[in-house]
Write a protein that holds these residues in place. Structure first.
Motif, PDB file in Angstrom:
ATOM      1  N   HIS A  86       0.799  -1.226   0.000  1.00 39.68           N
ATOM      2  CA  HIS A  86       0.000   0.000   0.000  1.00 39.68           C
ATOM      3  C   HIS A  86       0.833   1.277   0.000  1.00 39.68           C
ATOM      4  O   HIS A  86       0.312   2.351   0.307  1.00 39.68           O
ATOM      5  N   SER A  87       2.129   1.159  -0.325  1.00 34.27           N
ATOM      6  CA  SER A  87       2.979   2.350  -0.342  1.00 34.27           C
ATOM      7  C   SER A  87       4.181   2.126  -1.251  1.00 34.27           C
ATOM      8  O   SER A  87       4.447   1.002  -1.676  1.00 34.27           O
ATOM      9  N   ASN A  88       4.897   3.209  -1.517  1.00 36.96           N
ATOM     10  CA  ASN A  88       6.119   3.168  -2.316  1.00 36.96           C
ATOM     11  C   ASN A  88       7.222   3.883  -1.550  1.00 36.96           C
ATOM     12  O   ASN A  88       6.968   4.877  -0.879  1.00 36.96           O
ATOM     13  N   VAL A  89       8.462   3.394  -1.706  1.00 34.80           N
ATOM     14  CA  VAL A  89       9.625   4.053  -1.120  1.00 34.80           C
ATOM     15  C   VAL A  89      10.432   4.642  -2.262  1.00 34.80           C
ATOM     16  O   VAL A  89      10.740   3.955  -3.229  1.00 34.80           O
ATOM     17  N   ASN A  90      10.769   5.922  -2.155  1.00 35.23           N
ATOM     18  CA  ASN A  90      11.581   6.576  -3.169  1.00 35.23           C
ATOM     19  C   ASN A  90      13.018   6.666  -2.681  1.00 35.23           C
ATOM     20  O   ASN A  90      13.267   7.021  -1.532  1.00 35.23           O
ATOM     21  N   SER A  91      13.976   6.364  -3.566  1.00 32.77           N
ATOM     22  CA  SER A  91      15.379   6.307  -3.158  1.00 32.77           C
ATOM     23  C   SER A  91      15.985   7.680  -2.909  1.00 32.77           C
ATOM     24  O   SER A  91      17.047   7.782  -2.321  1.00 32.77           O
ATOM     25  N   CYS A  92      15.320   8.746  -3.318  1.00 31.76           N
ATOM     26  CA  CYS A  92      15.874  10.091  -3.122  1.00 31.76           C
ATOM     27  C   CYS A  92      15.841  10.501  -1.656  1.00 31.76           C
ATOM     28  O   CYS A  92      16.827  10.997  -1.114  1.00 31.76           O
ATOM     29  N   CYS A  93      14.718  10.314  -0.988  1.00 32.46           N
ATOM     30  CA  CYS A  93      14.578  10.740   0.411  1.00 32.46           C
ATOM     31  C   CYS A  93      14.260   9.570   1.348  1.00 32.46           C
ATOM     32  O   CYS A  93      14.199   9.758   2.556  1.00 32.46           O
ATOM     33  N   MET A  94      14.051   8.380   0.800  1.00 30.80           N
ATOM     34  CA  MET A  94      13.735   7.163   1.557  1.00 30.80           C
ATOM     35  C   MET A  94      12.447   7.295   2.364  1.00 30.80           C
ATOM     36  O   MET A  94      12.273   6.646   3.380  1.00 30.80           O
ATOM     37  N   LYS A  95      11.533   8.126   1.902  1.00 33.99           N
ATOM     38  CA  LYS A  95      10.238   8.275   2.567  1.00 33.99           C
ATOM     39  C   LYS A  95       9.240   7.316   1.930  1.00 33.99           C
ATOM     40  O   LYS A  95       9.207   7.136   0.712  1.00 33.99           O
ATOM     41  N   ARG A  96       8.420   6.705   2.763  1.00 34.35           N
ATOM     42  CA  ARG A  96       7.375   5.785   2.308  1.00 34.35           C
ATOM     43  C   ARG A  96       6.086   6.576   2.170  1.00 34.35           C
ATOM     44  O   ARG A  96       5.554   7.075   3.149  1.00 34.35           O
ATOM     45  N   CYS A  99       2.077   6.768   0.885  1.00 34.87           N
ATOM     46  CA  CYS A  99       0.933   5.872   0.680  1.00 34.87           C
ATOM     47  C   CYS A  99       0.412   5.958  -0.754  1.00 34.87           C
ATOM     48  O   CYS A  99       0.630   6.938  -1.457  1.00 34.87           O
ATOM     49  N   ARG A 100      -0.274   4.913  -1.178  1.00 36.85           N
ATOM     50  CA  ARG A 100      -0.820   4.861  -2.542  1.00 36.85           C
ATOM     51  C   ARG A 100      -1.894   5.927  -2.757  1.00 36.85           C
ATOM     52  O   ARG A 100      -2.076   6.403  -3.858  1.00 36.85           O
ATOM     53  N   GLY A 101      -2.588   6.310  -1.704  1.00 39.46           N
ATOM     54  CA  GLY A 101      -3.615   7.350  -1.831  1.00 39.46           C
ATOM     55  C   GLY A 101      -3.008   8.679  -2.236  1.00 39.46           C
ATOM     56  O   GLY A 101      -3.513   9.372  -3.127  1.00 39.46           O
ATOM     57  N   CYS A 102      -1.908   9.055  -1.601  1.00 34.89           N
ATOM     58  CA  CYS A 102      -1.225  10.294  -1.963  1.00 34.89           C
ATOM     59  C   CYS A 102      -0.627  10.186  -3.366  1.00 34.89           C
ATOM     60  O   CYS A 102      -0.641  11.159  -4.127  1.00 34.89           O
ATOM     61  N   SER A 103      -0.103   9.023  -3.711  1.00 29.05           N
ATOM     62  CA  SER A 103       0.440   8.814  -5.058  1.00 29.05           C
ATOM     63  C   SER A 103      -0.654   8.962  -6.106  1.00 29.05           C
ATOM     64  O   SER A 103      -0.452   9.591  -7.150  1.00 29.05           O
ATOM     65  N   PHE A 104      -1.817   8.392  -5.824  1.00 32.61           N
ATOM     66  CA  PHE A 104      -2.949   8.487  -6.752  1.00 32.61           C
ATOM     67  C   PHE A 104      -3.409   9.938  -6.905  1.00 32.61           C
ATOM     68  O   PHE A 104      -3.652  10.414  -8.016  1.00 32.61           O
ATOM     69  N   ALA A 105      -3.515  10.651  -5.784  1.00 35.06           N
ATOM     70  CA  ALA A 105      -3.939  12.053  -5.825  1.00 35.06           C
ATOM     71  C   ALA A 105      -2.949  12.896  -6.620  1.00 35.06           C
ATOM     72  O   ALA A 105      -3.350  13.759  -7.415  1.00 35.06           O
ATOM     73  N   ALA A 106      -1.658  12.660  -6.441  1.00 31.23           N
ATOM     74  CA  ALA A 106      -0.641  13.406  -7.174  1.00 31.23           C
ATOM     75  C   ALA A 106      -0.703  13.092  -8.667  1.00 31.23           C
ATOM     76  O   ALA A 106      -0.554  13.980  -9.509  1.00 31.23           O
TER      77      ALA A 106
END
Length: 142
Positions: A30-40, A42-49
């Motif tokens: 239900h989430s993604n980790v980005n290698s730039c800042c290592m923040k997880r 949520c898919r809801g925020c990803s979908f909204a963006a």
């Protein structure tokens, strides 16, 4: 919703840094980790963006996404040098599974997980427990 709010407290890293809601379990689904800042995130925020047209950038730090594995690995290693426990744990996972162009190296993954656990990573503690419980990559005590 009631189930998510009851029981044991969950660690702060289980919250999305954008909406501050708890990420559903299993977190990896239900989430993604980005290698730039290592923040997880949520898919809801990803979908909204995505709906707002914010593509190709990290939702938290706005850094452009990497185009290849080598640049992603370089970003992770840069954070590892700064002793970021989440980056160290992430790199250990990549060594354990042989991802991002790295050769599978379980002893190196265990070293990194140990370092991340000493810095306070809960996920590293869990991964070490799983490796020692299953015995994959570790010598058996006699």
């Amino acid at each position: 919703k009631r189930l998510m709010a009851s029981g044991h407290d969950r660690p702060e890293v289980d919250r999305c840094p954008i909406c501050f809601l708890l990420i559903e379990l299993p977190i990896g689904k239900h989430s993604n980790v980005n290698s730039c800042c290592m923040k997880r995130v949520c898919r809801g925020c990803s979908f909204a963006a995505h709906r707002q047209g914010l593509l190709g950038r990290c939702l938290f730090c706005r850094t452009p996404f990497e185009t290849d594995e080598a640049s992603s690995l370089a970003r992770i290693q840069k954070r590892v040098k700064k002793k970021d426990e989440e980056a160290i744990n992430h790199l250990a996972e990549r060594y354990y599974h042989g991802q991002l162009g790295l050769v599978k190296n379980v002893p190196r993954a265990i070293e990194l997980w140990t370092e991340a656990a000493e810095l306070g990573s809960i996920d590293a503690h869990y991964s070490l427990g799983v490796v020692f419980y299953t015995g994959k990559g570790v010598e058996e005590d006699k």
